[in-house]
Every structure is written in structure tokens, then in C-alpha cells.
Write an enzyme that holds these catalytic residues in place. Sequence first.
Site, PDB file in Angstrom:
ATOM      1  N   HIS A  82       0.813  -1.220   0.000  1.00  0.00           N
ATOM      2  CA  HIS A  82       0.000   0.000   0.000  1.00  0.00           C
ATOM      3  C   HIS A  82       0.843   1.265   0.000  1.00  0.00           C
ATOM      4  O   HIS A  82       0.380   2.318  -0.434  1.00  0.00           O
ATOM      5  CB  HIS A  82      -0.950  -0.001   1.208  1.00  0.00           C
ATOM      6  CG  HIS A  82      -0.267   0.119   2.531  1.00  0.00           C
ATOM      7  ND1 HIS A  82       0.285  -0.971   3.190  1.00  0.00           N
ATOM      8  CD2 HIS A  82      -0.030   1.197   3.335  1.00  0.00           C
ATOM      9  CE1 HIS A  82       0.811  -0.571   4.331  1.00  0.00           C
ATOM     10  NE2 HIS A  82       0.630   0.745   4.445  1.00  0.00           N
ATOM     11  N   HIS A  92       4.790   9.065  13.106  1.00  0.00           N
ATOM     12  CA  HIS A  92       3.911   7.955  13.465  1.00  0.00           C
ATOM     13  C   HIS A  92       4.735   6.772  13.947  1.00  0.00           C
ATOM     14  O   HIS A  92       5.901   6.628  13.604  1.00  0.00           O
ATOM     15  CB  HIS A  92       2.957   7.563  12.336  1.00  0.00           C
ATOM     16  CG  HIS A  92       3.576   6.965  11.113  1.00  0.00           C
ATOM     17  ND1 HIS A  92       4.651   7.499  10.447  1.00  0.00           N
ATOM     18  CD2 HIS A  92       3.226   5.858  10.387  1.00  0.00           C
ATOM     19  CE1 HIS A  92       4.941   6.767   9.386  1.00  0.00           C
ATOM     20  NE2 HIS A  92       4.110   5.756   9.331  1.00  0.00           N
TER      21      HIS A  92
END
Length: 316
Positions: free
Chosen positions: A118, A182
Amino acid sequence: MAKSQMALCCMSHSPLLNLPGPAQELLDDIEGAIAAAREFVAAFDPDLVVTFSPDHYNGFFYRAMPPFCVGTAAAGVGDYGTYQGPLDVPADLAIDCARAVLDSDVDVAVSAAMDVDHGTVQPLQKLFGDATAKPVIPVFVNSVATPLGPMRRVRALGAAVGTHLAGLGKRVLVIGSGGLSHDPPVPTLATAPPAALDRIVRGVPMTTEQRQARQAAVIEAAREFASGQGALAPLNPDWDRAFLDLLDNGRLAEVDSWDNRWIAEQAGNSAHEVRTWVAAFAALAAQGKYETGNRYYRAAPELIAGFAIRTAVCTS
């Protein structure tokens, strides 16, 4: 041959854009920003796309983990609802790109059967509607599997790719995919249980049940993180904005002195995905000064990410 025209689009990615959990308001806000980037890309109408993207142990494994790799053929693995199947990779252009990078004293591997996840496919689908809509040269930038090389080598990679692309006489869009701050749940050599270790080292395929379990774990981790629970490192909007300001103001060379440990401490282990942005901006900057647009940023705990978008064009 005429000089290439080049443009850039960098954007965060998240499997949670395709999963239950995030609030509709958040998804609508991000989709609005992506739509603006999509309009920019459509107006530019590239002949060729070059992606700089990470991998999440779906195509690259510790049995042989290169810092950089150019794909001369590639296929999406179909994780998290993204496209599964071959990409339109112009093999001759890809091998020429790899050769030019090596000639520029940047060591890069070549893959004639690259699997991309992805991290590569999501921005292609978001920007073009179809991952196979444009010819694409995928460039893998290791951003997850430590030890990682210094940031200055990432900038050197991008500059070498950009210098080569400038001479193709094409309309070239460079994409950087990942980040910003993140710290999602990602297995490591030091902490992975045996099954996960087999996967990240040997590339043992996941069963359907294992993929479903991983997806459920990601959804649960995001739910806990958004509610202020869990052990994941917090987002760092100040760090994210400082990084974006650096890019917006053409101060890319400053990343050369960044320490890898400092990046992880400030913005989480997966903040290293900003390497893809550095490579993409370095590729564009190889043509001269640039100007950024579509300046979007939102700290999005529901996606476990500081989510950002930038577009850019050369001004010189």
C-alpha cells in the site's frame, strides 16, 4: 533532447483509510485535500511517474534488505484493499535509471520482480484512480528495517534520480509516499514472535487468517491510540510542521545532519518514511528551485499518523 518538465506530489499513506474506524469528518477532510492534489496531477498530465516509497515487509525482507532498490517490473500485493497485480513499469527506462544512479556513486539494487504494498499503490490509486493508469518506475527506500543509512544518502539518491530524469525529455511526476510522525505496531528483529520473525526475515507468506488478524490488530491499535491509550509513541505535530517548513523553504540540505535515533525519538520509529519525501524533493530540486502548493497537514490519531500532502513545481 529537450529537458524534462517535472512536478512532485508527496503524501502520507495509511491502511486505515481503507478500514473501519476513522470518523467520516476526518476521511472527508483528507479526501478533499487528496482531491486537490489529484487535480494538480491531472493538470500536469505526466508521461512517466517515479515513486519513492517504503515497504512494510511485503516485498523486502531481512534475508537481503537493500537501502534502495529500483524495480524494472513490479506488482501490487493487494494489502489493505489496494490493487493486486502488475504495474506498468517501462523496464528499459527503469534499468537506465538504475544505471545512472550507480554512475552517480549511489549504491542501488535492482529488482526484476518487485512486490509493492500500500505504500506504493495507495498514492497511485488516490491520484490516478487506477494504479496502472501511468507508466511508473518504483524506487524502494528502506524506512522500516533497521539499521538505516544516513539521511544524506537518501538525498543523494533523489538527486541522482532527478538528474537522470531531467534529461529524458518527458513530463515526469515524482511521488514520495509515507510519514509523517507515526509509530504504528511494526515487528522488529528484536521483538518479533517466531511467526512474525519468519515473515520479516524469510518472507514467509501470511495466511488469510494471519492477514485478517493483522488488520484487526491495526484497527484496534488505532482505536486505542485515538482514545489516548496504548503504548505507541505520540504524534509530534511540531516536528511535522518543522519538516514541512524545511521543504517549503528549500532547506533540504539540512536533513544531511539528522541523526536516525533523533528522528525516531522525536517522531516515532516509522517517521523514517519521510525519507521518501526527501528523495522526491531532492529529485525535483535537481532541476533547480521549486515552489510548493496544496499545503495540507492534519495530526490524525485515528490513522496513527501526522497526515500531510505537498505538491511542487520547478520555478527555474
